[in-house]
Scaffold this active site. Sequence first.
Site, PDB file in Angstrom:
ATOM      1  CB  ALA A  25       9.174   6.404 -15.144  1.00 28.88           C
ATOM      2  CG  HIS A 122       6.382  15.061 -12.704  1.00 29.05           C
ATOM      3  ND1 HIS A 122       7.574  13.892 -11.764  1.00 29.05           N
ATOM      4  CD2 HIS A 122       5.934  15.714 -11.387  1.00 29.05           C
ATOM      5  CE1 HIS A 122       7.701  13.779 -10.653  1.00 29.05           C
ATOM      6  NE2 HIS A 122       6.979  14.948 -10.195  1.00 29.05           N
TER       7      HIS A 122
HETATM    8  P1  OAD Z   1      12.125   5.648 -11.041  1.00 28.26           P
HETATM    9  O1  OAD Z   1      13.192   5.291 -12.412  1.00 28.26           O
HETATM   10  O2  OAD Z   1      12.863   6.014 -10.444  1.00 28.26           O
HETATM   11  O3  OAD Z   1      11.500   4.353 -10.764  1.00 28.26           O
HETATM   12  C1  OAD Z   1      10.934   3.494 -11.449  1.00 28.26           C
HETATM   13  C2  OAD Z   1      10.699   2.015 -11.040  1.00 28.26           C
HETATM   14  O4  OAD Z   1      10.242   1.110 -10.974  1.00 28.26           O
HETATM   15  C3  OAD Z   1      11.830   1.119 -10.563  1.00 28.26           C
HETATM   16  O5  OAD Z   1      11.623   1.104  -8.999  1.00 28.26           O
HETATM   17  C4  OAD Z   1      11.979   0.154 -11.348  1.00 28.26           C
HETATM   18  O6  OAD Z   1      13.063  -1.191 -10.398  1.00 28.26           O
HETATM   19  C5  OAD Z   1      10.528   0.213 -11.096  1.00 28.26           C
HETATM   20  N1  OAD Z   1      10.182  -1.164 -12.618  1.00 28.26           N
HETATM   21  C6  OAD Z   1      10.602  -0.949 -14.163  1.00 28.26           C
HETATM   22  N2  OAD Z   1       9.670  -1.492 -14.755  1.00 28.26           N
HETATM   23  C7  OAD Z   1       9.313  -2.697 -14.006  1.00 28.26           C
HETATM   24  C8  OAD Z   1       8.482  -2.933 -14.358  1.00 28.26           C
HETATM   25  N3  OAD Z   1       8.044  -3.818 -15.577  1.00 28.26           N
HETATM   26  N4  OAD Z   1       7.538  -4.164 -14.107  1.00 28.26           N
HETATM   27  C9  OAD Z   1       7.445  -3.244 -12.568  1.00 28.26           C
HETATM   28  N5  OAD Z   1       9.241  -2.119 -11.846  1.00 28.26           N
HETATM   29  C10 OAD Z   1       8.967  -1.787 -13.023  1.00 28.26           C
HETATM   30  O7  OAD Z   1      10.597   6.364 -11.685  1.00 28.26           O
HETATM   31  P2  OAD Z   1      10.341   7.234 -11.114  1.00 28.26           P
HETATM   32  O8  OAD Z   1       9.694   6.890  -9.912  1.00 28.26           O
HETATM   33  O9  OAD Z   1       8.885   7.547 -11.399  1.00 28.26           O
HETATM   34  O10 OAD Z   1      11.215  13.476 -12.514  1.00 28.26           O
HETATM   35  O11 OAD Z   1      10.432   8.735 -10.794  1.00 28.26           O
HETATM   36  C11 OAD Z   1      10.295  10.261 -10.715  1.00 28.26           C
HETATM   37  C12 OAD Z   1      10.802  11.204 -10.628  1.00 28.26           C
HETATM   38  O12 OAD Z   1      12.255  10.930 -11.062  1.00 28.26           O
HETATM   39  C13 OAD Z   1      10.948  10.908 -11.816  1.00 28.26           C
HETATM   40  O13 OAD Z   1       8.971  11.833 -12.607  1.00 28.26           O
HETATM   41  C14 OAD Z   1      11.293  12.095 -12.377  1.00 28.26           C
HETATM   42  C15 OAD Z   1      12.215  11.865 -11.987  1.00 28.26           C
HETATM   43  O14 OAD Z   1      13.684  12.765 -11.953  1.00 28.26           O
HETATM   44  C16 OAD Z   1      11.040  14.709 -13.209  1.00 28.26           C
HETATM   45  O15 OAD Z   1      11.951  14.893 -14.236  1.00 28.26           O
HETATM   46  C17 OAD Z   1      10.687  16.245 -12.630  1.00 28.26           C
END
Ligand code: OAD
Length: 244
Positions: A25, A122
């Site tokens: 995300a 997803h």
């Molecule tokens: P997370 O929100 O857990 O992680 C996103 C990461 O990106 C965080 O560590 C932020 O610090 C970092 N981040 C945000 N903006 C950034 C930027 N501009 N540059 C660099 N880093 C940045 O999101 P996911 O790991 O994708 O699942 O979450 C995994 C899953 O959890 C999602 O797909 C969703 C959720 O529950 C379901 O809904 C099934």
Amino acid sequence: MSNDLVARCSELILQSKNTVVLTGAGISTNAGIPDFRGPQGLYTSRLYDAEKIFDIAYFLKDPKPFYEFAHDFIALESTIKPTVTHNALAALEGAGKIHAVITQNIDGLHQKAGSQKVLDMHGNFLKSHCLKCRKAFDYRELKSMVLQHVIPHCSCRGIIKPDIVFFGEDVKYYHQSLELAQSADLFFVIGTSCVVYPAASLPQFVPGKIVIINNSKVELNMYNVALEIESDMDVFFNKLMDTL
Ligand code: OAD
């Protein structure tokens, strides 16, 4: 972020014969879509009841919290544009330097940027199905129902659910994603906290080098992490694309 990191990363890309990317995300925050666990994330800000919106057992009892989120997401969808990083990944694929993108995101921004080989583990909003009779609905049909603030129902009275993966459901493309990870000589982990499985397990299968790009620390603790770039990814990719 030092120029040395940019130079080392561009060297890894130029040397690689099979680069695969995993995104989360964080890649879409600069497009205006909140992530989950970052400072403005959906689970952090409590803007929505995040534990309920993506839980299949809860959805079957009460789809309203999910559809409140879906309304805002769909209303935003036509206005959002791919970020610098989405565009850079598409350009690198076009230049033959990236083989595939595996994403946990449901926003379709990789495809909008022009990436061709995208495995959205997803799912996405492009298709929906009635949970009772399995009739398929396209995005246009779902959108018109959701924007009217009605919970989409089929003519058979079943609830319609977009083909996105909720907690309690199997992810899509797991085996293809695993094969891609197992064959990568370079694997990027971009904008994901790497805590949601099975996507979070993919780096463990990578025989090649791993590059992490995230604005906060991601604990992979793996011997083959070649670079950890703690930065806003768009700042990094702007510099990288200038260097390549
Ligand atoms: P997370 O929100 O857990 O992680 C996103 C990461 O990106 C965080 O560590 C932020 O610090 C970092 N981040 C945000 N903006 C950034 C930027 N501009 N540059 C660099 N880093 C940045 O999101 P996911 O790991 O994708 O699942 O979450 C995994 C899953 O959890 C999602 O797909 C969703 C959720 O529950 C379901 O809904 C099934």
